[in-house]
Design an enzyme around this catalytic site. Sequence first.
Site, PDB file in Angstrom:
ATOM      1  N   LYS A   1       0.868  -1.176   0.000  1.00  0.00           N
ATOM      2  CA  LYS A   1       0.000   0.000   0.000  1.00  0.00           C
ATOM      3  C   LYS A   1       0.905   1.227   0.000  1.00  0.00           C
ATOM      4  CE  LYS A   1      -3.919   1.854   2.666  1.00  0.00           C
ATOM      5  NZ  LYS A   1      -4.775   1.588   3.858  1.00  0.00           N
TER       6      LYS A   1
ATOM      7  N   ASP B   1     -14.381   2.381  10.885  1.00  0.00           N
ATOM      8  CA  ASP B   1     -14.853   2.454   9.493  1.00  0.00           C
ATOM      9  C   ASP B   1     -15.191   1.070   8.961  1.00  0.00           C
ATOM     10  OD1 ASP B   1     -15.611   3.804   7.188  1.00  0.00           O
ATOM     11  OD2 ASP B   1     -13.612   3.705   6.297  1.00  0.00           O
TER      12      ASP B   1
END
Length: 359
Positions: free
Chosen positions: A14, A105
């Site tokens: 990432k 989230d």
Amino acid sequence: RAVDLTTQREVAIKLLHDTSAEQVRRFVREAALLSQLAHPGIVEYIAHGTTDGSVPYLCMEWLEGESLADRLAQRPLSLLQSLSVLRSALRGLAVAHRRGMVHRDLKPSNLFLRGCRLDDVVLLDLGLARQADDSRVFTQTGAILGTPSYMAPEQAQRSGEPRPALDVFSLGCVLFECLTGAPPFVGTHVFSVLAKLLFEPLPRLRDQRPELPEVVENLVAGMLAKDAAQRFSDATQVLVALDAIGELAEVLPRTEGAQRPSALSSEQELVSVILAMRTGPLLSLEDGVDSVGWEADQTLRAETPAQLGLPDVAAYGGELKLLADGTAVIIFGQRGGAATDLAARAARCALKLASARSD
């Protein structure tokens, strides 16, 4: 997708493209949190650092499969499949909660089905996670972070430090979507979703799926209580409640897709909503209405309407809630009567708000 040259293992890299100080702090923090968690239900941390070009990176295990969002887009889930997803997600989440971490989230796109298996869920994206007792501020005061359709009321209003019950609400929204085809609060605009979240009662599961067992509705209600004190406090409590349900008969999904029942004309309610925001850029949306993250400056730390210079909206028949960034959401409802009456009350209130701001 890359190869770890030390182990020859396939990994996921990432990279952070936005290298502002705030985003770098959040990115490094995600890596630090992930490195503390070791469980099959949480994506595995491998390493983090910066590239030769000074780009921050996070290296994680490579996962084969699909997200729950992808699966739900293809076909609905049965009752037992939905509960299997819930149970598997709770196992990883319980580990995080026991370490004092809150994800903040949880949504279908952050629940990965390893090998496309509904009983092998992996939690992704801990970028918004924080420890419940962590007093450090990584965003400016007033930031609202999360995804509106899966956001707990206290998250929208920044009511105290984040607690595990916040994740329980989000996962309850995911379960509701698995069973009905949509999360409990949806809308075409981020503020319409937030207005429903803050003002509307929770829709009853069996109003949409009357064939589902009452024990499942009770489970959903316990996860989605708007008052966090009335909600399951963490993932472990939900697991205990899920185990207590015992064996259930299968209930297949509706092949035609879940449809929300239309309100009868006698039950329809006219609603007007006013948003009172500070001038200048405030709202920053990512992926349409799916994700929201907006920040207020330090002057918006006021906790009451009076401190923000807002008039008494009750005099106009309105109800007011403050969002974490200081935005006032004011709703006016009316059953029966002329729509012009409702619009007139809302307009008078809006003019008073504008006058108060100019003063």
